[in-house]
Design a protein around this motif. Structure first.
Motif, PDB file in Angstrom:
ATOM      1  N   ALA A  60       0.827  -1.211   0.000  1.00  0.00           N
ATOM      2  CA  ALA A  60       0.000   0.000   0.000  1.00  0.00           C
ATOM      3  C   ALA A  60       0.860   1.259   0.000  1.00  0.00           C
ATOM      4  CB  ALA A  60      -0.933  -0.002   1.216  1.00  0.00           C
ATOM      5  N   GLU A  61       1.950   1.243   0.772  1.00  0.00           N
ATOM      6  CA  GLU A  61       2.846   2.395   0.818  1.00  0.00           C
ATOM      7  C   GLU A  61       3.577   2.596  -0.513  1.00  0.00           C
ATOM      8  OE1 GLU A  61       4.924   2.704   4.934  1.00  0.00           O
ATOM      9  OE2 GLU A  61       4.210   0.633   4.729  1.00  0.00           O
ATOM     10  N   VAL A  62       3.817   1.500  -1.214  1.00  0.00           N
ATOM     11  CA  VAL A  62       4.451   1.602  -2.541  1.00  0.00           C
ATOM     12  C   VAL A  62       3.468   2.234  -3.529  1.00  0.00           C
ATOM     13  CG1 VAL A  62       5.600   0.351  -4.393  1.00  0.00           C
ATOM     14  CG2 VAL A  62       5.865  -0.428  -2.034  1.00  0.00           C
ATOM     15  N   PHE A  63       2.210   1.816  -3.471  1.00  0.00           N
ATOM     16  CA  PHE A  63       1.180   2.425  -4.321  1.00  0.00           C
ATOM     17  C   PHE A  63       1.069   3.928  -4.054  1.00  0.00           C
ATOM     18  CE2 PHE A  63      -0.700  -1.754  -5.403  1.00  0.00           C
ATOM     19  CZ  PHE A  63      -1.126  -1.506  -6.702  1.00  0.00           C
ATOM     20  N   GLN A  64       1.202   4.313  -2.796  1.00  0.00           N
ATOM     21  CA  GLN A  64       1.072   5.726  -2.420  1.00  0.00           C
ATOM     22  C   GLN A  64       2.331   6.536  -2.744  1.00  0.00           C
ATOM     23  OE1 GLN A  64       0.152   4.853   1.660  1.00  0.00           O
ATOM     24  NE2 GLN A  64      -2.043   5.144   1.387  1.00  0.00           N
ATOM     25  N   GLY A  65       3.384   5.859  -3.175  1.00  0.00           N
ATOM     26  CA  GLY A  65       4.626   6.554  -3.509  1.00  0.00           C
ATOM     27  C   GLY A  65       5.495   6.880  -2.311  1.00  0.00           C
ATOM     28  N   GLU A  66       5.153   6.341  -1.146  1.00  0.00           N
ATOM     29  CA  GLU A  66       5.928   6.614   0.067  1.00  0.00           C
ATOM     30  C   GLU A  66       7.211   5.784   0.133  1.00  0.00           C
ATOM     31  OE1 GLU A  66       3.221   5.875   3.223  1.00  0.00           O
ATOM     32  OE2 GLU A  66       1.805   7.442   2.608  1.00  0.00           O
ATOM     33  N   LYS A  67       7.174   4.609  -0.507  1.00  0.00           N
ATOM     34  CA  LYS A  67       8.342   3.730  -0.521  1.00  0.00           C
ATOM     35  C   LYS A  67       8.434   3.065  -1.890  1.00  0.00           C
ATOM     36  CE  LYS A  67       8.510   2.868   4.433  1.00  0.00           C
ATOM     37  NZ  LYS A  67       8.699   1.893   5.519  1.00  0.00           N
ATOM     38  N   ASP A  90      -8.201   0.918   0.791  1.00  0.00           N
ATOM     39  CA  ASP A  90      -8.207   2.358   0.518  1.00  0.00           C
ATOM     40  C   ASP A  90      -7.531   2.660  -0.816  1.00  0.00           C
ATOM     41  OD1 ASP A  90      -9.393   2.795   3.030  1.00  0.00           O
ATOM     42  OD2 ASP A  90      -7.425   2.822   4.007  1.00  0.00           O
ATOM     43  N   ILE A  91      -6.470   1.912  -1.120  1.00  0.00           N
ATOM     44  CA  ILE A  91      -5.784   2.097  -2.400  1.00  0.00           C
ATOM     45  C   ILE A  91      -6.743   1.816  -3.544  1.00  0.00           C
ATOM     46  CG2 ILE A  91      -3.941   1.226  -3.889  1.00  0.00           C
ATOM     47  CD1 ILE A  91      -2.945   2.894  -1.513  1.00  0.00           C
ATOM     48  N   GLU A  92      -7.498   0.745  -3.401  1.00  0.00           N
ATOM     49  CA  GLU A  92      -8.436   0.380  -4.459  1.00  0.00           C
ATOM     50  C   GLU A  92      -9.474   1.481  -4.682  1.00  0.00           C
ATOM     51  OE1 GLU A  92     -10.502  -3.423  -6.241  1.00  0.00           O
ATOM     52  OE2 GLU A  92     -10.234  -3.491  -4.082  1.00  0.00           O
ATOM     53  N   ILE A  93      -9.974   2.034  -3.603  1.00  0.00           N
ATOM     54  CA  ILE A  93     -10.964   3.114  -3.712  1.00  0.00           C
ATOM     55  C   ILE A  93     -10.357   4.334  -4.401  1.00  0.00           C
ATOM     56  CG2 ILE A  93     -12.362   4.753  -2.382  1.00  0.00           C
ATOM     57  CD1 ILE A  93     -12.669   2.468  -0.275  1.00  0.00           C
ATOM     58  N   SER A  94      -9.124   4.663  -4.027  1.00  0.00           N
ATOM     59  CA  SER A  94      -8.483   5.847  -4.608  1.00  0.00           C
ATOM     60  C   SER A  94      -8.124   5.646  -6.072  1.00  0.00           C
ATOM     61  CB  SER A  94      -7.233   6.230  -3.810  1.00  0.00           C
ATOM     62  OG  SER A  94      -6.225   5.246  -3.937  1.00  0.00           O
ATOM     63  N   ARG A 101      -5.529   4.124 -14.284  1.00  0.00           N
ATOM     64  CA  ARG A 101      -5.630   3.442 -12.978  1.00  0.00           C
ATOM     65  C   ARG A 101      -5.178   1.988 -13.041  1.00  0.00           C
ATOM     66  NH1 ARG A 101     -12.228   2.599 -12.476  1.00  0.00           N
ATOM     67  NH2 ARG A 101     -12.461   1.394 -14.388  1.00  0.00           N
ATOM     68  N   GLU A 102      -5.224   1.378 -14.230  1.00  0.00           N
ATOM     69  CA  GLU A 102      -4.878  -0.038 -14.351  1.00  0.00           C
ATOM     70  C   GLU A 102      -3.370  -0.275 -14.481  1.00  0.00           C
ATOM     71  OE1 GLU A 102      -4.934   1.795 -18.226  1.00  0.00           O
ATOM     72  OE2 GLU A 102      -6.511   1.711 -16.713  1.00  0.00           O
ATOM     73  N   LYS A 103      -2.570   0.807 -14.573  1.00  0.00           N
ATOM     74  CA  LYS A 103      -1.138   0.647 -14.874  1.00  0.00           C
ATOM     75  C   LYS A 103      -0.210   0.886 -13.682  1.00  0.00           C
ATOM     76  CE  LYS A 103      -1.820   1.941 -19.708  1.00  0.00           C
ATOM     77  NZ  LYS A 103      -1.541   2.946 -20.778  1.00  0.00           N
ATOM     78  N   PHE A 104      -0.762   1.152 -12.512  1.00  0.00           N
ATOM     79  CA  PHE A 104       0.080   1.472 -11.347  1.00  0.00           C
ATOM     80  C   PHE A 104       0.998   0.311 -10.972  1.00  0.00           C
ATOM     81  CE2 PHE A 104      -2.560   5.071 -11.133  1.00  0.00           C
ATOM     82  CZ  PHE A 104      -2.053   5.971 -10.194  1.00  0.00           C
ATOM     83  N   LEU A 105       0.439  -0.882 -10.886  1.00  0.00           N
ATOM     84  CA  LEU A 105       1.252  -2.028 -10.454  1.00  0.00           C
ATOM     85  C   LEU A 105       2.327  -2.352 -11.485  1.00  0.00           C
ATOM     86  CD1 LEU A 105       1.704  -4.182  -8.299  1.00  0.00           C
ATOM     87  CD2 LEU A 105       0.101  -5.658  -9.529  1.00  0.00           C
TER      88      LEU A 105
END
Length: 248
Positions: A60-67, A90-94, A101-105
């Protein structure tokens, strides 16, 4: 070095998806491949099953760009793990309102270097997170119990894969179907397997994973079944599956 990214999916819970991700990954790593497991499920069953507790960071922190993904990797018995967490809800909702949105991972996994295989344990739903996994992957692996209702679910999975392939990821292909929790004594299991072989064009792996109590016990000890009891049917079945998987 080419990394094979594999999405392990089934929109039904309790189908052996996490068990297959862990134990196939473990078996492949024991054949000399470097394997990374991604816990994309907010329930974090994969992380729990490998005793990844109190990690320094989560997906989740990687998705948020924190790590970065490299910051949160944990090594367990020769496997590398990116832990999940409940914050993935929460990541999914955001993600729903995000462009691309489909390319983050996919962009996250591009930072993970040196792996032969990356297995993604997807949520038990065809959600935005699962869409991310399918966009990032080259291959799809489907663990399937031999039950009547799983046939209906299989059609939904096939349709979703085709839609993602057409819209986002033309290289995506179904690697095959893994028969799990197989009980040769049950007539229904044999009937469903026969139906699949006659009506499904996708590959069905010859190596079946039998019902085995050691598979159920292994997560309590934070290990794959191959590390928990290498002589068990569960360990032997996943070892055989790994051999077959690498040859396909």
């Amino acid at each position: 070095m080419k990394t094979n990214v594999v999405a392990v999916i089934n929109q039904k819970g309790g189908t052996g998806k996490t068990t297959t991700t862990i134990n196939l990954g473990s078996a492949i790593s024991k054949l000399g491949k470097k394997v990374l497991l991604i816990d994309l499920d907010p329930q974090s069953n994969l992380s729990y099953s490998l005793a990844v507790s109190s990690p320094t960071g989560t997906l989740a922190e990687v998705f948020q760009g924190e790590k970065s993904i490299n910051d949160v990797m944990v090594e367990k018995n020769g496997l590398w793990v990116v832990p999940g967490s409940n914050e993935l809800v929460d990541i999914e909702i955001s993600l729903v309102s995000q462009p691309d949105r489909e390319k983050f991972l996919k962009s996250i996994l591009a930072q993970a270097k040196g792996f032969d295989y990356i297995f993604i344990d997807c949520p038990p739903s065809l959600s935005v997170l699962t869409l991310n996994a399918l966009t990032a992957a080259q291959e799809v692996l489907i663990p399937l119990q031999m039950e009547v209702l799983t046939l209906q679910g299989l059609d939904q999975i096939m349709n979703t894969v085709q839609k993602v392939k057409k819209a986002f990821n033309p290289k995506l292909k179904i690697k095959g179907i893994v028969v799990v929790m197989f009980d040769v004594r049950r007539k229904l299991s044999l009937e469903v397997l026969e139906y699949l072989r006659e009506n499904v064009q996708e590959k069905i792996f010859q190596s079946q994973v039998r019902m085995n109590v050691k598979l159920a016990e292994a997560p309590s000890f934070g290990k794959s079944v191959l590390d928990y009891d290498a002589a068990s049917y569960g360990a032997k079945d996943y070892a055989a599956l790994a051999e077959e998987y690498l040859k396909v």
